[in-house]
Design a protein around this motif. Structure first.
Motif, PDB file in Angstrom:
ATOM      1  N   ARG A 163       0.841  -1.193   0.000  1.00  0.00           N
ATOM      2  CA  ARG A 163       0.000   0.000   0.000  1.00  0.00           C
ATOM      3  C   ARG A 163       0.872   1.237   0.000  1.00  0.00           C
ATOM      4  NH1 ARG A 163      -4.004   1.049   3.890  1.00  0.00           N
ATOM      5  NH2 ARG A 163      -3.726   3.157   3.082  1.00  0.00           N
ATOM      6  N   THR A 164       0.279   2.334  -0.412  1.00  0.00           N
ATOM      7  CA  THR A 164       0.935   3.638  -0.315  1.00  0.00           C
ATOM      8  C   THR A 164       0.443   4.356   0.932  1.00  0.00           C
ATOM      9  OG1 THR A 164      -0.801   4.567  -1.728  1.00  0.00           O
ATOM     10  CG2 THR A 164       1.274   3.916  -2.794  1.00  0.00           C
ATOM     11  N   ALA A 165       1.220   5.331   1.372  1.00  0.00           N
ATOM     12  CA  ALA A 165       0.829   6.142   2.526  1.00  0.00           C
ATOM     13  C   ALA A 165      -0.159   7.227   2.094  1.00  0.00           C
ATOM     14  CB  ALA A 165       2.060   6.783   3.147  1.00  0.00           C
ATOM     15  N   PRO A 166      -0.903   7.773   3.030  1.00  0.00           N
ATOM     16  CA  PRO A 166      -1.790   8.894   2.692  1.00  0.00           C
ATOM     17  C   PRO A 166      -1.004  10.138   2.303  1.00  0.00           C
ATOM     18  CG  PRO A 166      -2.399   7.882   4.788  1.00  0.00           C
ATOM     19  CD  PRO A 166      -1.055   7.343   4.422  1.00  0.00           C
ATOM     20  N   ALA A 167      -1.663  11.066   1.627  1.00  0.00           N
ATOM     21  CA  ALA A 167      -1.041  12.336   1.262  1.00  0.00           C
ATOM     22  C   ALA A 167      -0.533  13.038   2.517  1.00  0.00           C
ATOM     23  CB  ALA A 167      -2.033  13.220   0.513  1.00  0.00           C
ATOM     24  N   SER A 168       0.556  13.756   2.357  1.00  0.00           N
ATOM     25  CA  SER A 168       1.272  14.288   3.520  1.00  0.00           C
ATOM     26  C   SER A 168       0.426  15.204   4.391  1.00  0.00           C
ATOM     27  CB  SER A 168       2.533  15.020   3.057  1.00  0.00           C
ATOM     28  OG  SER A 168       2.200  16.076   2.175  1.00  0.00           O
ATOM     29  N   ARG A 169      -0.516  15.914   3.823  1.00  0.00           N
ATOM     30  CA  ARG A 169      -1.310  16.857   4.621  1.00  0.00           C
ATOM     31  C   ARG A 169      -2.733  16.376   4.863  1.00  0.00           C
ATOM     32  NH1 ARG A 169       0.595  23.049   3.243  1.00  0.00           N
ATOM     33  NH2 ARG A 169       2.843  22.616   3.273  1.00  0.00           N
ATOM     34  N   SER A 170      -3.000  15.126   4.547  1.00  0.00           N
ATOM     35  CA  SER A 170      -4.360  14.623   4.734  1.00  0.00           C
ATOM     36  C   SER A 170      -4.631  14.327   6.207  1.00  0.00           C
ATOM     37  CB  SER A 170      -4.574  13.359   3.898  1.00  0.00           C
ATOM     38  OG  SER A 170      -3.667  12.344   4.273  1.00  0.00           O
ATOM     39  N   LYS A 171      -5.833  14.584   6.620  1.00  0.00           N
ATOM     40  CA  LYS A 171      -6.222  14.375   8.017  1.00  0.00           C
ATOM     41  C   LYS A 171      -6.732  12.942   8.170  1.00  0.00           C
ATOM     42  CE  LYS A 171      -8.595  16.630  11.851  1.00  0.00           C
ATOM     43  NZ  LYS A 171      -9.491  17.745  12.262  1.00  0.00           N
ATOM     44  N   VAL A 172      -5.794  12.023   8.270  1.00  0.00           N
ATOM     45  CA  VAL A 172      -6.120  10.603   8.331  1.00  0.00           C
ATOM     46  C   VAL A 172      -6.791  10.287   9.659  1.00  0.00           C
ATOM     47  CG1 VAL A 172      -5.177   8.286   8.156  1.00  0.00           C
ATOM     48  CG2 VAL A 172      -4.113  10.157   6.898  1.00  0.00           C
ATOM     49  N   ALA A 173      -7.820   9.436   9.599  1.00  0.00           N
ATOM     50  CA  ALA A 173      -8.552   9.092  10.817  1.00  0.00           C
ATOM     51  C   ALA A 173      -7.864   8.024  11.636  1.00  0.00           C
ATOM     52  CB  ALA A 173      -9.972   8.654  10.466  1.00  0.00           C
ATOM     53  N   GLY A 174      -7.190   7.067  10.955  1.00  0.00           N
ATOM     54  CA  GLY A 174      -6.616   5.956  11.709  1.00  0.00           C
ATOM     55  C   GLY A 174      -5.501   5.255  10.960  1.00  0.00           C
ATOM     56  N   VAL A 507      -0.502  -1.991  17.057  1.00  0.00           N
ATOM     57  CA  VAL A 507      -0.870  -0.667  17.566  1.00  0.00           C
ATOM     58  C   VAL A 507      -1.882  -0.048  16.620  1.00  0.00           C
ATOM     59  CG1 VAL A 507      -0.065   1.642  18.198  1.00  0.00           C
ATOM     60  CG2 VAL A 507       1.396  -0.346  18.643  1.00  0.00           C
ATOM     61  N   SER A 508      -2.969   0.459  17.172  1.00  0.00           N
ATOM     62  CA  SER A 508      -3.978   1.195  16.405  1.00  0.00           C
ATOM     63  C   SER A 508      -3.948   2.648  16.847  1.00  0.00           C
ATOM     64  CB  SER A 508      -5.368   0.605  16.618  1.00  0.00           C
ATOM     65  OG  SER A 508      -5.433  -0.728  16.146  1.00  0.00           O
ATOM     66  N   LEU A 509      -3.660   3.536  15.906  1.00  0.00           N
ATOM     67  CA  LEU A 509      -3.633   4.965  16.189  1.00  0.00           C
ATOM     68  C   LEU A 509      -4.879   5.629  15.620  1.00  0.00           C
ATOM     69  CD1 LEU A 509       0.026   6.113  15.324  1.00  0.00           C
ATOM     70  CD2 LEU A 509      -0.910   5.545  17.562  1.00  0.00           C
ATOM     71  N   THR A 510      -5.506   6.465  16.415  1.00  0.00           N
ATOM     72  CA  THR A 510      -6.569   7.337  15.937  1.00  0.00           C
ATOM     73  C   THR A 510      -6.261   8.742  16.434  1.00  0.00           C
ATOM     74  OG1 THR A 510      -8.014   7.127  17.873  1.00  0.00           O
ATOM     75  CG2 THR A 510      -8.217   5.430  16.147  1.00  0.00           C
ATOM     76  N   ARG A 511      -7.128   9.680  16.133  1.00  0.00           N
ATOM     77  CA  ARG A 511      -6.920  11.040  16.608  1.00  0.00           C
ATOM     78  C   ARG A 511      -7.323  11.196  18.069  1.00  0.00           C
ATOM     79  NH1 ARG A 511      -5.064  14.578  13.207  1.00  0.00           N
ATOM     80  NH2 ARG A 511      -4.798  13.839  11.066  1.00  0.00           N
ATOM     81  N   GLU A 512      -7.899  10.159  18.605  1.00  0.00           N
ATOM     82  CA  GLU A 512      -8.292  10.201  20.015  1.00  0.00           C
ATOM     83  C   GLU A 512      -7.351   9.423  20.925  1.00  0.00           C
ATOM     84  OE1 GLU A 512     -10.628   9.326  17.526  1.00  0.00           O
ATOM     85  OE2 GLU A 512     -11.092  11.481  17.447  1.00  0.00           O
ATOM     86  N   ALA A 513      -6.786   8.307  20.413  1.00  0.00           N
ATOM     87  CA  ALA A 513      -6.018   7.440  21.300  1.00  0.00           C
ATOM     88  C   ALA A 513      -5.138   6.482  20.497  1.00  0.00           C
ATOM     89  CB  ALA A 513      -6.960   6.638  22.200  1.00  0.00           C
ATOM     90  N   ALA A 514      -4.205   5.853  21.229  1.00  0.00           N
ATOM     91  CA  ALA A 514      -3.393   4.760  20.696  1.00  0.00           C
ATOM     92  C   ALA A 514      -3.668   3.519  21.535  1.00  0.00           C
ATOM     93  CB  ALA A 514      -1.913   5.118  20.750  1.00  0.00           C
ATOM     94  N   ARG A 515      -3.994   2.421  20.864  1.00  0.00           N
ATOM     95  CA  ARG A 515      -4.223   1.155  21.563  1.00  0.00           C
ATOM     96  C   ARG A 515      -3.125   0.176  21.170  1.00  0.00           C
ATOM     97  NH1 ARG A 515      -8.664  -2.281  23.552  1.00  0.00           N
ATOM     98  NH2 ARG A 515      -8.029  -4.466  23.256  1.00  0.00           N
ATOM     99  N   SER A 516      -2.457  -0.393  22.177  1.00  0.00           N
ATOM    100  CA  SER A 516      -1.376  -1.347  21.960  1.00  0.00           C
ATOM    101  C   SER A 516      -1.787  -2.713  22.484  1.00  0.00           C
ATOM    102  CB  SER A 516      -0.099  -0.880  22.672  1.00  0.00           C
ATOM    103  OG  SER A 516       0.290   0.411  22.231  1.00  0.00           O
ATOM    104  N   ASP A 517      -1.705  -3.722  21.632  1.00  0.00           N
ATOM    105  CA  ASP A 517      -2.059  -5.091  22.001  1.00  0.00           C
ATOM    106  C   ASP A 517      -0.816  -5.976  21.930  1.00  0.00           C
ATOM    107  OD1 ASP A 517      -4.988  -4.804  22.276  1.00  0.00           O
ATOM    108  OD2 ASP A 517      -4.925  -4.373  20.131  1.00  0.00           O
TER     109      ASP A 517
END
Length: 549
Positions: A163-174, A507-517
């Motif tokens: 996969r490619t990464a999102p655009a550098s200035r995009s507001k990615v949700a997760g 690890v799941s990153l969102t704009r609210e939190a990071a969850r590590s399993d």
């Protein structure tokens, strides 16, 4: 180990390599052939003569050349790196190919049946690079999944997913990612990788010790093969370029590791065992002549690049390679991938556990080197990311080994380079980093640390979190609670989790939190163990610290 030897800059390594050729009788790797090959690393490009040499007719390949699988790596917004290496006979020094160029066709598509191909082309597998292929595909859509494959003659590789990464200035949700480390082949089966291949993650960070330099016997060590016998050429320590190349072939022929690489793009960085245990810069484990170790390091670094999904920017120049680099995932996260081996000062106090002292506190000593340290802090100052994640090798947080008033700590980890750690933490604070996460490998256990502004004061402000991924196999089966579990948990109140099983972290990153399993298997000396989530933690954005989930 003179001070001058410890501080040898990369620009001076070429003369040392030339000097190495004059020490032909000292160790096995200092042979005329080995020295000549190492000195030829000066450009790391196929020579003009080789470029004009005869090309092998790929149609004459009678055996599958894709025995080491496929891989991808370092996703960027419009680009991805595709990798394979041709090896019809992977356990032979020449991999079953003559010293001729081979044309390899590659294809990238939106679907795994390749009905919607978006890019295709050819690449040359050069014998100088052991017939490895690195294809940097550009001008792709950002934030998109692709499928890829290679073809040589009548043979087609397995299909990889990238996969490619999102655009550098995009507001990615997760974003979801995994962290892995330490995969000693001789310590067990890569079962954790089979589970990882089935995970829904965007990218995998490999934090070092992809191979081990130690000998692997004919039974595969703890794998205890009864249905196959490994060649004797693996039953020796890796010291030459040929040795390292063969060791990667052994590891990459493992079906579970191949499955993980085919399923996800990897972002890799090395630790020590890709060259030699606990080396520091130009200083080897035994403190031998730096010019000799740099010759060995040149071979190790060359084989690493040949066998990993790395871009041309990471191509070694002799015994030097810039592996530290930066990747972005929109404005959600910035990843600063470090190299804490190549530029570090020699370990303090003979590299044995020791109480902090003048050597560990010496501000002249460094674990990153000055250039990389400035690059890291300057990158934080320019960062627009919500999360600043640092994939690196050795334990960053303070880790006391005993309950004495002044405890011993590791000289190989950041505890042995206290001034380096203090500068990095001060740099993060001055840059306004609010959500710092450090990813670590090396120690063959899972840890979760709160990073404290002052580790000696439990009430000190928490400034980040450190997630330590256990090994894939190193240390064999391990145990849920190692013998020192109570001591470590008592001596280090900022240590929130400690588990000695094998596995990996997601690890799941969102704009609210990071969850590590933290995910573990109960055995690696027998194949097929089930996967268990040993613990989960959440860190809220803007509120550093680990909370059990």
């Amino acid at each position: 180990m003179t001070p001058a030897a410890r501080r040898t800059p990369p620009s001076q390594h070429a003369p040392e390599l030339r000097a190495a050729a004059r020490h032909l009788g000292r160790r096995r790797f200092l042979t005329v052939t080995g020295a000549a090959a190492a000195l030829a690393f000066a450009t790391n490009l196929p020579t003009a003569g080789a470029a004009a040499a005869a090309e092998l007719d790929a149609g004459k390949l009678t055996d599958d050349p894709f025995t080491l699988g496929v891989a991808s790596g370092d996703p960027r917004p419009g680009s991805v790196l595709l990798w394979t290496r041709l090896a019809p006979a992977p356990y032979q020094p020449d991999s079953g190919l003559p010293a001729r160029r081979v044309t390899v066709h590659w294809e990238l598509a939106h679907d795994d049946r390749f009905r919607r191909t978006v890019r295709r082309g050819t690449a040359t597998a050069h014998p100088e690079f052991h017939h490895a292929v690195h294809v940097e595909v550009e001008h792709l859509d950002a934030d998109r999944v692709y499928y890829f494959r290679f073809r040589a003659g009548d043979w087609t590789s397995e299909t990889g997913r990238t996969r490619t990464a999102p655009a550098s200035r995009s507001k990615v949700a997760g974003l979801s990612f995994a962290a892995v480390s330490c995969q000693a082949y001789h310590d067990g089966y890569f079962t954790a990788y089979r589970h990882l291949a089935d995970e829904d993650v965007d990218v995998v960070f490999h934090l070092g010790d992809y191979i081990y330099e130690y000998a692997v016997n004919s039974a595969g060590g703890a794998r205890a093969y009864t249905d196959r016998t490994l060649p004797d050429l693996f039953n020796r320590e890796t010291v030459t370029l040929e040795d390292y190349r063969l060791r990667y072939a052994l590891y990459k022929s493992d079906p579970d590791l191949r499955a993980a690489h085919a399923a996800h793009p990897f972002v890799v960085t090395w630790d020590d065992h890709e060259a030699e245990n606990n080396y520091a810069g130009a200083i080897d484990e035994q403190g031998g002549p730096p010019e000799e170790f740099l010759l060995r390091r040149a071979g190790a670094y060359r084989a690493y690049w040949e066998n990993q999904p790395l871009r041309r920017a990471q191509l070694p120049q002799g015994p030097d390679a810039q592996l530290y680099r930066r990747l972005d995932w929109g404005t959600l996260s910035q990843f600063d991938i470090l190299d804490t081996r190549q530029y570090r000062s020699d370990q303090a106090y003979g590299d044995v556990a020791h109480v902090p002292g003048p050597e560990t506190l010496d501000p002249a000593r460094t674990i990153t080197g000055g250039t990389q340290e400035r690059w890291l802090i300057d990158g934080w100052r320019r960062s627009r990311a919500l999360w600043n994640v640092v994939p690196q090798q050795v334990v960053f947080s303070q880790r006391e080994f005993d309950l004495n008033p002044v405890s011993k700590v590791s000289m190989d980890a950041w505890d042995g380079y206290a001034a380096s750690r203090a500068r990095v933490l001060a740099g993060a604070e001055s840059a306004g980093v609010e959500n710092l996460m450090i990813l670590t490998g090396d120690v063959h256990v899972g840890y979760a640390f709160d990073i404290k502004r002052d580790f000696d004061d439990p009430g000190s402000r928490t400034v980040g979190t450190e997630i330590v991924a256990t090994s894939i196999t190193s240390g064999r089966n391990g145990s849920e609670k190692p013998a020192n579990w109570n001591t470590y948990m008592t001596a280090n109140p900022h240590l929130k989790f400690y588990n000695g099983r094998r596995g990996y972290v997601t690890v799941s990153l969102t704009r609210e939190a990071a969850r590590s399993d933290f995910k573990t298997v109960d055995a690696v000396t027998t194949p097929g163990a089930a996967l268990t989530t040993a613990a989960s933690f959440t860190t809220e954005a803007g509120r550093p610290g680990l909370n059990p989930s």
